[in-house]
Design an enzyme around this catalytic site. Sequence first.
Site, short mmCIF file in Angstrom:
data_model
loop_
_atom_site.label_atom_id
_atom_site.label_comp_id
_atom_site.label_asym_id
_atom_site.label_seq_id
_atom_site.Cartn_x
_atom_site.Cartn_y
_atom_site.Cartn_z
N ALA A 1 0.83 -1.67 0.28
CA ALA A 1 0.07 -0.07 0.22
C ALA A 1 0.71 1.29 0.19
O ALA A 1 0.76 1.96 0.99
CB ALA A 1 -1.55 0.22 1.12
N ARG B 1 -11.90 -16.56 -41.56
CA ARG B 1 -12.52 -15.59 -42.31
C ARG B 1 -12.31 -15.36 -43.17
O ARG B 1 -10.91 -14.52 -44.01
CB ARG B 1 -12.23 -14.65 -41.03
CG ARG B 1 -13.18 -13.13 -41.23
CD ARG B 1 -14.24 -14.29 -40.93
NE ARG B 1 -15.42 -12.56 -41.22
CZ ARG B 1 -16.74 -12.08 -40.81
NH1 ARG B 1 -17.54 -13.43 -40.96
NH2 ARG B 1 -17.27 -10.79 -41.43
N ILE C 1 -9.02 -6.76 -36.26
CA ILE C 1 -8.43 -7.86 -36.95
C ILE C 1 -9.90 -8.39 -36.83
O ILE C 1 -10.11 -9.02 -37.76
CB ILE C 1 -7.48 -8.53 -37.23
CG1 ILE C 1 -6.11 -7.69 -38.19
CG2 ILE C 1 -7.46 -9.96 -37.98
CD1 ILE C 1 -5.06 -8.32 -37.47
N THR D 1 0.32 4.10 -3.00
CA THR D 1 -0.42 4.72 -3.70
C THR D 1 -1.46 5.74 -2.54
O THR D 1 -1.93 5.02 -1.34
CB THR D 1 -0.84 4.88 -5.10
OG1 THR D 1 -0.13 3.91 -5.78
CG2 THR D 1 -1.99 5.17 -5.44
N GLU E 1 2.65 -0.05 -11.07
CA GLU E 1 3.69 -0.07 -10.72
C GLU E 1 4.80 1.14 -11.49
O GLU E 1 5.80 0.41 -12.65
CB GLU E 1 4.32 -1.84 -10.74
CG GLU E 1 3.66 -2.46 -9.94
CD GLU E 1 4.29 -3.77 -10.00
OE1 GLU E 1 5.52 -4.23 -10.42
OE2 GLU E 1 3.55 -4.89 -9.33
C1 FAD Z 1 -4.76 -2.05 -12.05
C2 FAD Z 1 -3.96 -1.35 -10.90
C3 FAD Z 1 -3.63 -1.88 -9.21
C4 FAD Z 1 -3.03 -1.09 -8.67
N1 FAD Z 1 -2.40 -1.56 -7.22
C5 FAD Z 1 -1.51 -1.17 -6.43
C6 FAD Z 1 -1.01 -1.46 -5.07
O1 FAD Z 1 -1.49 -2.36 -5.40
N2 FAD Z 1 -0.98 -0.61 -4.91
C7 FAD Z 1 -0.58 0.53 -4.57
O2 FAD Z 1 0.33 1.28 -3.84
N3 FAD Z 1 -0.59 1.25 -6.00
C8 FAD Z 1 -1.54 0.58 -6.83
N4 FAD Z 1 -1.64 1.24 -8.27
C9 FAD Z 1 -2.32 2.72 -7.80
C10 FAD Z 1 -0.62 3.00 -9.11
O3 FAD Z 1 0.17 2.78 -8.83
C11 FAD Z 1 -0.74 4.26 -10.03
O4 FAD Z 1 -2.59 4.44 -10.24
C12 FAD Z 1 0.68 4.76 -10.36
O5 FAD Z 1 1.13 5.00 -9.41
C13 FAD Z 1 0.16 6.21 -11.08
O6 FAD Z 1 -0.71 6.72 -10.18
P1 FAD Z 1 -1.88 7.82 -10.31
O7 FAD Z 1 -2.69 7.18 -11.07
O8 FAD Z 1 -2.25 8.81 -9.43
O9 FAD Z 1 -1.77 8.46 -11.28
P2 FAD Z 1 -0.95 10.30 -11.33
O10 FAD Z 1 0.73 10.29 -11.37
O11 FAD Z 1 -1.85 11.47 -11.23
O12 FAD Z 1 -1.01 10.71 -13.22
C14 FAD Z 1 -1.48 10.75 -14.25
C15 FAD Z 1 -0.88 11.39 -15.47
O13 FAD Z 1 0.55 11.73 -15.70
C16 FAD Z 1 1.24 11.25 -16.03
N5 FAD Z 1 2.93 12.35 -15.17
C17 FAD Z 1 2.71 12.41 -13.53
N6 FAD Z 1 3.30 12.69 -13.76
C18 FAD Z 1 4.14 13.29 -14.71
C19 FAD Z 1 5.29 14.01 -15.09
N7 FAD Z 1 5.90 14.12 -14.08
N8 FAD Z 1 5.04 13.33 -16.59
C20 FAD Z 1 4.88 12.69 -17.46
N9 FAD Z 1 4.11 12.76 -16.87
C21 FAD Z 1 3.56 12.95 -15.62
C22 FAD Z 1 1.31 10.01 -15.60
O14 FAD Z 1 2.27 8.46 -16.31
C23 FAD Z 1 0.28 9.30 -16.02
O15 FAD Z 1 -0.59 9.61 -17.44
C24 FAD Z 1 -2.58 0.37 -8.80
C25 FAD Z 1 -2.90 0.87 -9.66
C26 FAD Z 1 -3.66 0.09 -11.01
C27 FAD Z 1 -4.96 0.88 -11.96
#
Ligand code: FAD
Length: 382
Positions: A121, A262, A331, A123, A357
């Site tokens: 945990a 197909r 396709i 995020t 990740e």
């Molecule tokens: C299916 C799934 C499972 C997950 N499981 C876990 C878990 O078990 N434990 C855990 O801790 N987290 C987990 N997460 C969370 C995941 O690690 C985060 O969603 C991820 O790190 C991105 O954070 P965010 O979604 O807040 O996106 P944000 O950080 O808000 O980013 C939004 C967008 O902005 C881009 N961005 C951000 N900063 C920059 C920058 N400086 N330059 C350019 N682009 C940028 C990002 O690449 C993204 O495209 C999970 C997420 C998903 C979808």
Amino acid sequence: LDFTLSESQEAYKRTVVEVAKKLRANNHFDEESIEHYKAVLDSIVEGNLFDPLLAEDGEGIGKSFAVITARESFSRYYPFADFVFAEQALAIIPFLLFGNSEQKQEFLPPLINGNLIGGFALTEETSGSDASSLSCKAEKTDDGGYLLTGKKMWISNAPIGDLFIVFARTGEDKRKGVSAFIVDANESGIIKNTIHLAAPHPIGELIFDHFKVDSSRVLGAEGEGFKIAMASLDILRPGVGAHAIGTSKSALDYIIPFTQERISFNQPLSSYQSIQFKMADMYTKIRTAQWLVYHCAWKRDSGMKSTIESSMAKMYATEKANEILYDCTQINGARGVVKDSHLEKLSRVIRPASIYEGTTDVQKMVIHRQLTKMFEEEGEIL
Ligand SMILES: Cc1cc2nc3c(=O)[nH]c(=O)nc-3n(C[C@H](O)[C@H](O)[C@H](O)COP(=O)(O)OP(=O)(O)OC[C@H]3O[C@@H](n4cnc5c(N)ncnc54)[C@H](O)[C@@H]3O)c2cc1C
């Protein structure tokens, strides 16, 4: 470089494939219940399939190549098994890297034998890519313990997990003020909210309000939390690449016979050059991804640093897998967007792999940082 599997690696791979195919035969694809998770976990445990995560002494990190093999094969035949494998690994790896011997003795066996469902945990709502900006805090109490307060979001297994490594702020410094805690999620006082994803993936929020954590439950030293999180993800990222390869292979396995059967304009789709070229591109992407992922595992297993390879493998394999799913669906025509059709299911599974990740942008930041370092140290790129 030699990517040939040894006899024991071949035997391990055969067992993974057997377990995954047996699970597929029962096909509970969208099932997110704890019972389904446990049934899949039991199958993995019965096959001793977590064994390669650990070194032979049972204390250190095992062989990356075996883990890659498992994740690729699970994803090819039953992606939910890959999710279960990866989630347990996310809880196991931090213990292997930073746990003291009491912590390893107490927590590794139940995670490996499936008695505890694990999770990681890190995020929060306002702390995703910028992972060290977290605000969940752990305040020290008079008895040396901590009170954990804050909300973790997007945490895989949040609704069903027993044990989480929770990262929280113990100091002002953005990175060195983060510590890792071993949290028993079955103790009262934690609110767990479910979030429903498009992919079958138990996930949600963990909310703590002055939740007591004993001082013996600090993983590593106080202030090492960010280092623990980054080191664990560095090890696990090529596994996400392997997951993407397995998913891509499953899509291609499916679409090849379709293009042969197909008929359109009196000829099979496979006779059209535009289709042939798409297939050639897709297979080249899969093999390139395979080289990146296997090379990364080989470097790690040979004792070499592989941070840049880890990020390149994760980024490339997941981005290409998403492109492959798009092309295969195209396709497959209308059939590919029917709910629960093979490609529709795979598309839902693979989409988040470019986000969790570390998003693709985050991998690019790591690659650029490593590239700059390499140039400074070597005077030219390798
Ligand atoms: C299916 C799934 C499972 C997950 N499981 C876990 C878990 O078990 N434990 C855990 O801790 N987290 C987990 N997460 C969370 C995941 O690690 C985060 O969603 C991820 O790190 C991105 O954070 P965010 O979604 O807040 O996106 P944000 O950080 O808000 O980013 C939004 C967008 O902005 C881009 N961005 C951000 N900063 C920059 C920058 N400086 N330059 C350019 N682009 C940028 C990002 O690449 C993204 O495209 C999970 C997420 C998903 C979808």
